[in-house]
Design an enzyme around this catalytic site. Structure first.
Site, PDB file in Angstrom:
ATOM      1  CG  PHE A 160     -16.790   2.793 -14.091  1.00 51.14           C
ATOM      2  CD1 PHE A 160     -17.171   1.866 -13.126  1.00 51.14           C
ATOM      3  CD2 PHE A 160     -16.827   4.145 -13.751  1.00 51.14           C
ATOM      4  CE1 PHE A 160     -17.573   2.278 -11.863  1.00 51.14           C
ATOM      5  CE2 PHE A 160     -17.229   4.552 -12.503  1.00 51.14           C
ATOM      6  CZ  PHE A 160     -17.609   3.623 -11.546  1.00 51.14           C
ATOM      7  CB  CYS A 161     -11.443   0.513 -18.606  1.00 49.12           C
ATOM      8  SG  CYS A 161     -10.843   2.211 -18.614  1.00 49.12           S
ATOM      9  CB  CYS A 185      -0.893  -0.009   1.232  1.00 46.86           C
ATOM     10  SG  CYS A 185      -1.765   1.531   1.536  1.00 46.86           S
ATOM     11  N   PRO A 187     -15.518  -3.850 -21.636  1.00 55.95           N
ATOM     12  CG  PRO A 187     -15.775  -6.157 -21.998  1.00 55.95           C
ATOM     13  CD  PRO A 187     -15.762  -5.117 -20.903  1.00 55.95           C
ATOM     14  N   GLY A 188     -15.842  -2.208 -24.659  1.00 58.83           N
ATOM     15  CA  GLY A 188     -16.562  -1.212 -25.449  1.00 58.83           C
ATOM     16  C   GLY A 188     -16.817   0.107 -24.777  1.00 58.83           C
ATOM     17  NE  ARG A 189     -19.644   1.257 -19.671  1.00 59.31           N
ATOM     18  CZ  ARG A 189     -20.865   1.722 -19.377  1.00 59.31           C
ATOM     19  NH1 ARG A 189     -21.916   1.213 -19.977  1.00 59.31           N
ATOM     20  NH2 ARG A 189     -21.018   2.681 -18.510  1.00 59.31           N
TER      21      ARG A 189
END
Length: 261
Positions: A216-217, A67, A219-221
């Site tokens: 929020f990676c 950490c 598929p497609g976004r």
């Protein structure tokens, strides 16, 4: 630090770089990884300047998974100023025809590199990407900070002889907390793509450092949070606070269900 017993030299170099103890791999004159009681010990010989930096940021406690906060003796050491990043990197999320989603390609490659995670389901990964979503290198560990440190260490060690390792685009399998942003920016990473959410402090840190942060990676976004000027979608410019989506139609839409906390 608790870490997988692999790529420990890369971890030592990456941790030293991302924590500002050294500025360049050349500041480490010698390095050994030796057996220790119930573990291993990394022994580094560095410049006197790096030794002074280490003393300034001396840690008295063990970080359970590497950490960025655990063990710092002074709360002021938690927040380190990061030099503003240049704007040299770009990343296009799909090709000009919208047929090959480059984030999807990178996500698939990251999953494929998690050999321990495939068996145990308990690891994180960090991948260095080229401008087209191809994977240059990927590191895996039980801790997200350690996985990133290992990747940054590998980048610092290999870039002098392998120019592709100078890439400044990184994908991480975890959330983007402020210390992940700080580590990446400290090593010159200009684009950080995170599979999960980003914290408010991470967004603030990325904004100040001039780092492009997308969360929020999937598929497609991807939800673009800061400095969208480095990102495009099939050649079209991205926008802050929107979701890169519907690649084939080259459209953008605002996220309805997602938020940053």
């Amino acid at each position: 630090m608790m870490a997988l017993p692999s790529d420990l030299e890369e971890f030592a170099v990456g941790f030293s770089l991302s924590e500002g103890i050294i500025q360049d791999r050349s500041e480490i004159y010698g390095m050994d990884v030796v057996p220790a009681c119930r573990g291993v010990r990394g022994e580094l010989e560095g410049s006197s300047e790096s030794f002074m930096k280490l003393k300034e940021r001396r840690r008295s406690l063990a970080g359970r998974t590497g950490c960025g906060v655990c063990g710092l003796e002074q709360i002021n050491d938690v927040i380190r100023p990061v030099k503003p990043l240049p704007r040299t990197a770009t990343f296009d999320s799909s090709d000009s025809r919208g047929s090959k989603k480059r984030i999807d390609r990178a996500l698939s490659a990251m999953k494929a590199c998690q050999l321990v995670g495939d068996v145990t389901g308990c690891t994180h990964a960090a991948c260095l990407l080229d401008d087209h979503g191809g994977t240059i290198g990927c590191m895996e560990d039980v801790g997200r900070h350690v996985a990133l440190d290992k990747l940054l260490g590998a980048r610092g060690m290999r870039a002098p002889t392998a120019p592709e390792w100078n890439s400044r685009v990184v994908l991480i399998s975890s959330r983007a907390s402020y210390e992940m942003v700080q580590k990446a920016a400290s090593c010159g990473v200009e684009v950080l793509l995170a599979v999960s959410a980003a914290t408010g402090f991470a967004v603030e840190t990325a904004e100040k450092a001039g780092l492009t942060l997308a969360a929020f990676c999937r598929p497609g976004r991807a939800t673009v949070l800061t400095h969208p000027e480095r990102l495009t979608n099939a050649g079209l410019p991205a926008q802050r606070g929107v979701v890169i989506d519907s690649v084939a139609e080259r459209t953008f839409r605002r996220p309805a269900e997602e938020s940053v906390s």
